[in-house]
Design a protein around this motif. Structure first.
Motif, PDB file in Angstrom:
ATOM      1  N   SER A 101      -1.654   9.136   1.098  1.00  0.00           N
ATOM      2  CA  SER A 101      -1.850   7.703   1.316  1.00  0.00           C
ATOM      3  C   SER A 101      -2.977   7.229   0.406  1.00  0.00           C
ATOM      4  CB  SER A 101      -2.195   7.419   2.780  1.00  0.00           C
ATOM      5  OG  SER A 101      -2.270   6.030   3.013  1.00  0.00           O
ATOM      6  N   PHE A 146      -5.867   5.467   8.361  1.00  0.00           N
ATOM      7  CA  PHE A 146      -4.781   6.086   7.605  1.00  0.00           C
ATOM      8  C   PHE A 146      -3.835   6.857   8.521  1.00  0.00           C
ATOM      9  CE2 PHE A 146      -8.039   5.583   4.405  1.00  0.00           C
ATOM     10  CZ  PHE A 146      -7.368   5.432   3.201  1.00  0.00           C
ATOM     11  N   GLN A 148       0.104   9.184   7.790  1.00  0.00           N
ATOM     12  CA  GLN A 148       0.952   9.671   6.706  1.00  0.00           C
ATOM     13  C   GLN A 148       2.118   8.717   6.443  1.00  0.00           C
ATOM     14  OE1 GLN A 148       3.376  13.030   7.520  1.00  0.00           O
ATOM     15  NE2 GLN A 148       3.725  13.564   5.392  1.00  0.00           N
ATOM     16  N   SER A 150       2.498   5.242   6.832  1.00  0.00           N
ATOM     17  CA  SER A 150       2.389   3.829   6.482  1.00  0.00           C
ATOM     18  C   SER A 150       1.169   3.614   5.604  1.00  0.00           C
ATOM     19  CB  SER A 150       2.292   2.972   7.745  1.00  0.00           C
ATOM     20  OG  SER A 150       1.136   3.308   8.487  1.00  0.00           O
ATOM     21  N   PRO A 151       1.119   2.495   4.859  1.00  0.00           N
ATOM     22  CA  PRO A 151      -0.079   2.203   4.066  1.00  0.00           C
ATOM     23  C   PRO A 151      -1.305   2.092   4.969  1.00  0.00           C
ATOM     24  CG  PRO A 151       1.740   0.742   3.481  1.00  0.00           C
ATOM     25  CD  PRO A 151       2.157   1.476   4.720  1.00  0.00           C
TER      26      PRO A 151
END
Length: 305
Positions: A101, A146, A148, A150-151
């Motif tokens: 990310s 954060f 894994q 999604s932004p």
């Protein structure tokens, strides 16, 4: 509990690598080691808690700023790292890492990651700030959450030096340090996966008065915060109410972060470029220290990959 102000003094390092910016100490119980980064020199050190000569070092081509363990993954093989552009998984055998990310947006080349930690739901909170070599630090950093899948979601913006995050033992309160503002913020922790629209009951938990700046911290099982102070040769012990109730004094000025190993604190520091050659603060700058404080930390949550 006693109301007496507690003091500890540490006179000698456990390990002195003269780090430019030692940071992010993290205990690995399975290997009886503590790993920590040197952000300025782009290194990750891992040292045995039983023998300071038992040391391994990985070098990188960009700053590595913080680490965490991953759920279901042996940390001897792979760990999570904060790198220049975001969150990555490091293969410790090869030294290679892969981003999962990244921070995006205008001016992203000017910034790097900084400190962070995994929350009780397995997500990683991490700050960004002006990178070295980009001139004076500007209020261009943010605090992100954060995953894994999604932004990164933005929690706070217009930050200059975002630092440690942590949670109370009951997981109802989240803490965050904004170093240059000399404040530790607190808010009600929301475990839900919804977008970060509001940090409920956000307040100043502790306002530091002094020449130094609060840097990294850890929380103990009694709810106290053990907070390194950059520029003041000490670690503060703050009560769950935000009152100063103790301090650890150290023989160098720039104290950066702490980590619990049982009832001991391992303490990272940065170099002291302002001290003269031969001065105690310069000789011990960038060293790793340890001291028994008689209480255990709450431990780390694992990142869900």
């Amino acid at each position: 509990m006693s109301s007496e102000f507690q003091t500890w003094e540490v006179k000698t390092p456990y390990l002195n690598l003269h780090c430019g910016l030692g940071e992010g100490p993290y205990y690995e119980p399975a290997t009886q080691t503590v790993r920590f980064v040197d952000i300025k020199n782009k290194k990750l050190h891992t040292v045995s808690i039983n023998d300071p000569a038992d040391l391994t070092t990985l070098s990188f081509d960009e700053p590595v700023t913080v680490t965490a363990d991953i759920e279901g993954v042996d940390p001897k093989d792979k760990i999570l790292i904060g790198a220049k552009r975001g969150l990555a998984v490091l293969d410790r055998k090869t030294g290679e890492y892969e981003y999962i990310s990244k921070m995006e947006g205008e001016g992203v080349d000017r910034i790097r990651s900084n400190d962070g930690a995994v929350d009780p739901q397995g997500r990683f909170w991490m700050g960004s700030m002006t990178d070295f070599g980009k001139g004076d630090f500007r209020p261009e950093g943010s605090l992100f959450r954060f995953t894994q899948t999604s932004p990164p979601q933005t929690a706070l913006t217009s930050l200059t030096i975002p630092n440690s995050v942590g949670w109370s033992p009951d997981q109802k309160t989240m803490y965050f340090t904004h170093s240059n503002a000399r404040e530790v913020l607190a808010w009600e922790y929301d475990p839900s996966p919804t977008p970060l629209t509001v940090l409920a009951n956000k307040r100043v938990f502790y306002q530091h008065v002094g020449n130094g700046e609060p840097d990294g911290f850890r929380v103990d099982v009694e709810g106290n915060i053990w907070h390194a102070v950059y520029g003041e040769s000490r670690v503060l012990k703050l009560s769950p109410e935000g009152k100063l109730i103790g301090e650890i004094r150290l023989p160098t000025r720039n104290i950066t972060c702490v980590e619990f190993v049982g009832e001991e604190l391992f303490i990272t520091t940065a170099g002291d470029d302002d001290a003269a050659e031969g001065e105690e603060s310069k000789e011990n700058g960038g060293a790793l220290f340890r001291v028994n404080v008689g209480v255990r930390g709450v431990g780390h949550d694992l990142f869900k990959l």
